[in-house]
Enzyme design. Structure first.
Site, short mmCIF file in Angstrom:
data_model
loop_
_atom_site.label_atom_id
_atom_site.label_comp_id
_atom_site.label_asym_id
_atom_site.label_seq_id
_atom_site.Cartn_x
_atom_site.Cartn_y
_atom_site.Cartn_z
N ASN A 41 23.34 -11.29 29.74
CA ASN A 41 21.93 -11.61 29.98
C ASN A 41 21.04 -10.73 29.09
OD1 ASN A 41 22.74 -9.45 31.71
ND2 ASN A 41 21.08 -9.85 33.14
N GLU A 43 17.07 -9.79 28.87
CA GLU A 43 15.79 -9.91 29.57
C GLU A 43 14.62 -9.65 28.64
OE1 GLU A 43 16.06 -7.39 33.05
OE2 GLU A 43 17.41 -8.84 34.04
N GLU A 54 25.50 -16.72 30.97
CA GLU A 54 26.28 -17.95 30.76
C GLU A 54 25.69 -18.77 29.62
OE1 GLU A 54 24.98 -16.70 33.53
OE2 GLU A 54 25.94 -17.48 35.33
N CYS A 86 21.83 -22.45 34.84
CA CYS A 86 23.10 -22.33 34.13
C CYS A 86 24.10 -23.39 34.59
CB CYS A 86 23.67 -20.93 34.31
SG CYS A 86 22.74 -19.70 33.38
N1 THU Z 1 21.37 -13.88 35.58
C1 THU Z 1 22.37 -14.31 34.75
O1 THU Z 1 22.57 -13.76 33.66
N2 THU Z 1 23.12 -15.36 35.15
C2 THU Z 1 22.96 -16.01 36.32
O2 THU Z 1 23.59 -17.05 36.53
C3 THU Z 1 22.09 -15.44 37.36
C4 THU Z 1 21.08 -14.49 36.86
C5 THU Z 1 20.54 -12.76 35.14
C6 THU Z 1 19.11 -13.12 34.82
C7 THU Z 1 18.42 -11.80 35.01
O3 THU Z 1 18.53 -11.06 33.80
C8 THU Z 1 19.23 -11.08 36.07
O4 THU Z 1 20.47 -11.78 36.15
C9 THU Z 1 18.58 -11.06 37.44
O5 THU Z 1 18.19 -12.33 37.83
#
Ligand code: THU
Length: 127
Positions: A41, A43, A54, A86
């Site tokens: 992820n 941000e 994902e 996702c």
């Molecule tokens: N996040 C993911 O990377 N994948 C998911 O399927 C759920 C959420 C991340 C997004 C954000 O950076 C953090 O988790 C908290 O929501």
């Protein structure tokens, strides 16, 4: 079960850029040709621009020329599930494949994409 897939997702979890939520997520996708492509992820200070692990893995794999996928793993500290956005993108790009939802200590729960997103909207509705 592809161990290299999960090991790559764990490594991706460790390089996640998650300074706002502090919730690190790693993912890895196995291509039809057996290659493993990872993502984490990423941000943004404008929170809604964040890209999940994902989707990072899948978009990276597409950008590298892969078009067909066999399985996907997602790793977090507490075994979190893929978000709804996702699930849609996994269904669109991968179809019905096994999704290994894991924590960093070895816990694994495997569900199919269609179990994660029953009655999906997809390209069949656009024709
Ligand atoms: N996040 C993911 O990377 N994948 C998911 O399927 C759920 C959420 C991340 C997004 C954000 O950076 C953090 O988790 C908290 O929501």
């Amino acid at each position: 079960m592809n161990n290299k897939l999960i090991q790559t997702a764990i490594k991706m979890c460790d390089v996640a850029h998650a300074p706002y939520s502090n919730y690190q997520v790693g993912a890895a996708v196995e291509t039809e040709t057996g290659e493993i492509v990872g993502g984490c992820n990423v941000e943004s200070s404008s929170y809604g621009l964040t890209c999940c692990a994902e989707r990072t893995a899948l978009f990276r794999a597409i950008a590298e020329g892969h078009t067909s996928f066999k399985s996907l793993a997602v790793v977090t500290a507490n075994g979190g599930s893929p978000c709804g956005a996702c699930r849609q993108v996994i269904w669109d790009l991968c179809g019905d494949i096994p999704i290994h939802i894991c924590d960093k200590k070895g816990w694994v729960k495997t569900l199919s994409s269609s179990e994660l997103l029953p009655d999906a909207f997809d390209d069949s509705h656009l024709k």
